[in-house]
Design a protein around this motif. Sequence first.
Motif, mmCIF file in Angstrom:
data_model
loop_
_atom_site.group_PDB
_atom_site.id
_atom_site.type_symbol
_atom_site.label_atom_id
_atom_site.label_comp_id
_atom_site.label_asym_id
_atom_site.label_seq_id
_atom_site.Cartn_x
_atom_site.Cartn_y
_atom_site.Cartn_z
ATOM 1 N N SER A 11 2.373 -51.026 -14.301
ATOM 2 C CA SER A 11 3.805 -51.483 -14.352
ATOM 3 C C SER A 11 3.859 -51.469 -12.849
ATOM 4 N N VAL A 12 4.460 -52.517 -13.122
ATOM 5 C CA VAL A 12 5.480 -52.765 -11.391
ATOM 6 C C VAL A 12 5.789 -51.882 -10.026
ATOM 7 N N PRO A 13 5.522 -50.079 -10.550
ATOM 8 C CA PRO A 13 5.819 -49.625 -9.627
ATOM 9 C C PRO A 13 4.375 -49.027 -8.757
ATOM 10 N N ALA A 14 3.714 -49.052 -8.363
ATOM 11 C CA ALA A 14 2.195 -48.951 -7.245
ATOM 12 C C ALA A 14 2.738 -47.301 -8.234
ATOM 13 N N THR A 15 1.410 -46.097 -8.795
ATOM 14 C CA THR A 15 1.395 -44.809 -9.044
ATOM 15 C C THR A 15 0.047 -45.030 -8.412
ATOM 16 N N CYS A 17 2.140 -54.112 2.563
ATOM 17 C CA CYS A 17 3.944 -54.159 2.376
ATOM 18 C C CYS A 17 4.110 -53.349 1.057
ATOM 19 N N GLY A 18 5.497 -53.052 1.238
ATOM 20 C CA GLY A 18 6.052 -52.404 0.686
ATOM 21 C C GLY A 18 4.903 -50.381 0.194
ATOM 22 N N THR A 19 3.868 -50.846 -1.148
ATOM 23 C CA THR A 19 3.554 -48.978 -1.321
ATOM 24 C C THR A 19 1.696 -49.039 -0.373
ATOM 25 N N SER A 20 1.442 -50.361 -0.540
ATOM 26 C CA SER A 20 0.639 -50.511 0.124
ATOM 27 C C SER A 20 0.832 -49.710 1.776
ATOM 28 N N TYR A 21 1.716 -50.287 2.954
ATOM 29 C CA TYR A 21 2.068 -49.773 3.709
ATOM 30 C C TYR A 21 1.882 -48.204 3.654
ATOM 31 N N VAL A 34 -4.815 -53.512 3.084
ATOM 32 C CA VAL A 34 -4.719 -53.115 2.016
ATOM 33 C C VAL A 34 -3.569 -54.195 1.219
ATOM 34 N N SER A 35 -4.031 -54.281 -0.346
ATOM 35 C CA SER A 35 -2.538 -55.035 -1.126
ATOM 36 C C SER A 35 -4.218 -54.190 -2.531
ATOM 37 N N GLN A 36 -3.010 -54.333 -3.376
ATOM 38 C CA GLN A 36 -3.526 -53.255 -4.407
ATOM 39 C C GLN A 36 -3.869 -55.178 -5.037
ATOM 40 N N SER A 37 -3.434 -56.097 -5.740
ATOM 41 C CA SER A 37 -3.362 -57.810 -6.284
ATOM 42 C C SER A 37 -4.319 -58.162 -5.481
ATOM 43 N N GLY A 38 -4.363 -57.820 -4.459
ATOM 44 C CA GLY A 38 -5.281 -58.903 -3.198
ATOM 45 C C GLY A 38 -4.158 -60.320 -2.650
ATOM 46 N N GLU A 39 -3.266 -60.507 -3.295
ATOM 47 C CA GLU A 39 -2.323 -61.711 -3.218
ATOM 48 C C GLU A 39 -1.704 -61.408 -3.052
ATOM 49 N N THR A 40 -0.797 -60.781 -2.180
ATOM 50 C CA THR A 40 0.294 -60.638 -1.565
ATOM 51 C C THR A 40 0.383 -61.902 -0.340
ATOM 52 N N LYS A 41 1.120 -62.934 -0.668
ATOM 53 C CA LYS A 41 1.389 -64.148 0.379
ATOM 54 C C LYS A 41 1.577 -63.198 1.727
ATOM 55 N N LEU A 70 11.259 -45.415 -1.760
ATOM 56 C CA LEU A 70 10.821 -47.004 -2.423
ATOM 57 C C LEU A 70 10.580 -46.793 -3.955
ATOM 58 N N LYS A 71 9.513 -45.927 -4.363
ATOM 59 C CA LYS A 71 9.967 -45.598 -6.058
ATOM 60 C C LYS A 71 11.432 -45.388 -6.501
ATOM 61 N N LEU A 72 12.230 -44.355 -6.183
ATOM 62 C CA LEU A 72 12.970 -44.219 -6.489
ATOM 63 C C LEU A 72 14.291 -45.537 -6.742
ATOM 64 N N LYS A 73 14.144 -46.243 -5.572
ATOM 65 C CA LYS A 73 15.492 -47.288 -5.624
ATOM 66 C C LYS A 73 14.986 -48.434 -5.964
ATOM 67 N N GLU A 74 13.280 -48.815 -6.284
ATOM 68 C CA GLU A 74 12.868 -49.633 -6.874
ATOM 69 C C GLU A 74 13.142 -49.527 -8.381
ATOM 70 N N ILE A 75 13.431 -48.369 -8.913
ATOM 71 C CA ILE A 75 13.153 -48.236 -10.077
ATOM 72 C C ILE A 75 14.554 -47.723 -11.629
HETATM 73 O O1 M6R Z 1 -0.314 -55.653 -4.635
HETATM 74 P P1 M6R Z 1 0.271 -55.518 -2.922
HETATM 75 O O2 M6R Z 1 -0.514 -54.426 -2.702
HETATM 76 O O3 M6R Z 1 -0.031 -56.172 -1.802
HETATM 77 O O4 M6R Z 1 1.911 -55.068 -2.953
HETATM 78 C C1 M6R Z 1 2.535 -55.018 -2.333
HETATM 79 C C2 M6R Z 1 4.016 -54.001 -2.482
HETATM 80 O O5 M6R Z 1 4.307 -55.521 -2.885
HETATM 81 C C3 M6R Z 1 3.828 -53.272 -3.544
HETATM 82 O O6 M6R Z 1 3.163 -52.107 -3.092
HETATM 83 C C4 M6R Z 1 5.364 -53.109 -4.205
HETATM 84 O O7 M6R Z 1 6.171 -52.412 -2.369
HETATM 85 C C5 M6R Z 1 5.483 -52.102 -5.359
HETATM 86 N N1 M6R Z 1 6.083 -52.548 -6.693
HETATM 87 C C6 M6R Z 1 6.096 -50.399 -4.585
HETATM 88 O O8 M6R Z 1 5.943 -49.639 -5.858
#
Ligand code: M6R
Length: 595
Positions: A396-400, A298-302, A345-352, A473-478
Amino acid sequence: MCGIFGIVSKEEKPLGPILTEAGKRLAYRGYDSVGAAVFTDNSIDLRKDIGKVEEVNEKLNFSEMKGNRGIIQLRWATFGAPAQVNAQPFMDCKQEIVGAENGNIVNSIQLQEILENEGHTIQSTNDGEICVHVVAKHMRAGKTMLESIQLAYKELKGDYALIFFNKVENKIYAIKKGSGLVVAVTENEAYCSSDIPSILPLTNEIISMQDGDIVVLEPGKAEFYRADTGEKVERKAKVHKETMESAQKGGYDHFMLKEIHEQSDRARDLIDLLNESKFVEPFVSALKSAREIYFVGCGTSYHACQLGSYYFNKIANKRAIPSLPQQFIEEFGNSLTSEDAVVFVSQSGETKDVLNALNYAKEKGCKILGMLNVLGSTLMNISDVYLPIACGYEISVPATKTFLNQAIMFLYMAFRQADKDTSELAELPGLIQKTIDETDESCKEIAEHIKGWKELYYLGYGITHPIAKEGALKLKEITYMHCEGIFSSEFKHGPLSAVEKDYPVAFITAPENVDIMISHINEVACRHGKVLLIAEDNEVLQKYATSFVKVPKTNQILFPLLATIPAQLISYYASKNLDLDPDFPRNLSKTLTVD
Ligand code: M6R
């Protein structure tokens, strides 16, 4: 990221509360287990478990620990699951020395084999334990602790910071190579730690160690030696006036900027890990033998999945289908078979959303591969094979940094699918740092320039299309402005109608796509739109640019990774210019555990 803190004191005293408080001050780095060790009653009292500092303290009663020297370590698992047995610190077989590590020992598998052949018993799958046994081996052979650490320095490959003490001397020994380590001395005590905030309440006079330094700490005293020559060196203390919070941000205004600046180091960590890890082969071969490959996130991971798909096509001539989780079920669900492999692919590994698609694929019998940052996450536990992206905690919420390492992992996998040499990756950390250094100023200028704009298009062609989407995505997010990232050749099929004088469009142009991009740029330029360019230096492109961010010279494959950095920096500075908090944008959360 792991955190460590050590203290040596003149008098025996309650060290547990001091270690616990220092541990709490390191907690912002993220961790999954905690351990503390002190020297008391002629033995080493070591207590450790998974959980938060407060929980482990309550369970194991750190508060009652007494002694004159002690270490606390907070572990962020990269390899070796978060588990009691893998928590740090570790003792040697004879329980005569104890030590804790931050970092990565890239030759730990080879060292473990050597140590076991020599009779050492290794209990965990944590490379920190290897460091303790290597030092113990030399001490058993009659060397002093200082000499043993010098010898260990020659054997331990990778980037690390290590802290030790032994049963005999009232001293703490520490060594720095690649990972952060600072030292401080007061009248009756001395401290070392992976970072400044854990020391600040004790004293603000702090000495920064240099790579290759060993420090020997005694109450009221610190002596520094070079690990390779043994030469004694001077290191001076500096007074730190920052608050604990600003120190935690490493002197940056926001975690987002700190995390952008960390990217070169995190890329190096990941490349080391990929070159050494035994978990890589099963991942590679599952992809090689799959009938169909899907990348889901999802999101950045996508966006990382999309770039991964380009890499598989361009480097390995192989189809890999990137998909959003819901789209994956709706569009491809009925055709899935047990011969297919799906990389979640998920940074958190918890995205529902991701976990829903994972459960669906599991029922269909697909091979489940996890690419994640948080060890111990649900994604890790359910995957057949997983690989960590080794970024440490992303606050930070925005993934970098997690995006960049996901993309690097995909690039590595593409090379492996093609049976190609992966050594090209070694130059990436340097190029990433160069890009940060060389593009920062122009990104600030662009951010100033776009202040007040309400919308922007980001266009990419081919391999830069995912970066255009990520930049948008980064620009609109923050900044909360409207921004869309699209394939540049699609622009003329609709969005072009929005362009009038001064209408802003950003183009991310990879070196091999300059010609086709010039024609897409022309569509905007001839209508007097503003052209923002992220590209390598190029005379022709320069003529069209209202603003130009020059990315260091590289090649078609590495360019998208570097081009990500100015897109991150532009968003960061634009958000800051609007007096918004880029770390915590409204309405969003770091981990989305809802449908
Ligand atoms: O933890 P995840 O990689 O599954 O999260 C997916 C998205 O919610 C996440 O990448 C989100 O789009 C970022 N906050 C964007 O910066």
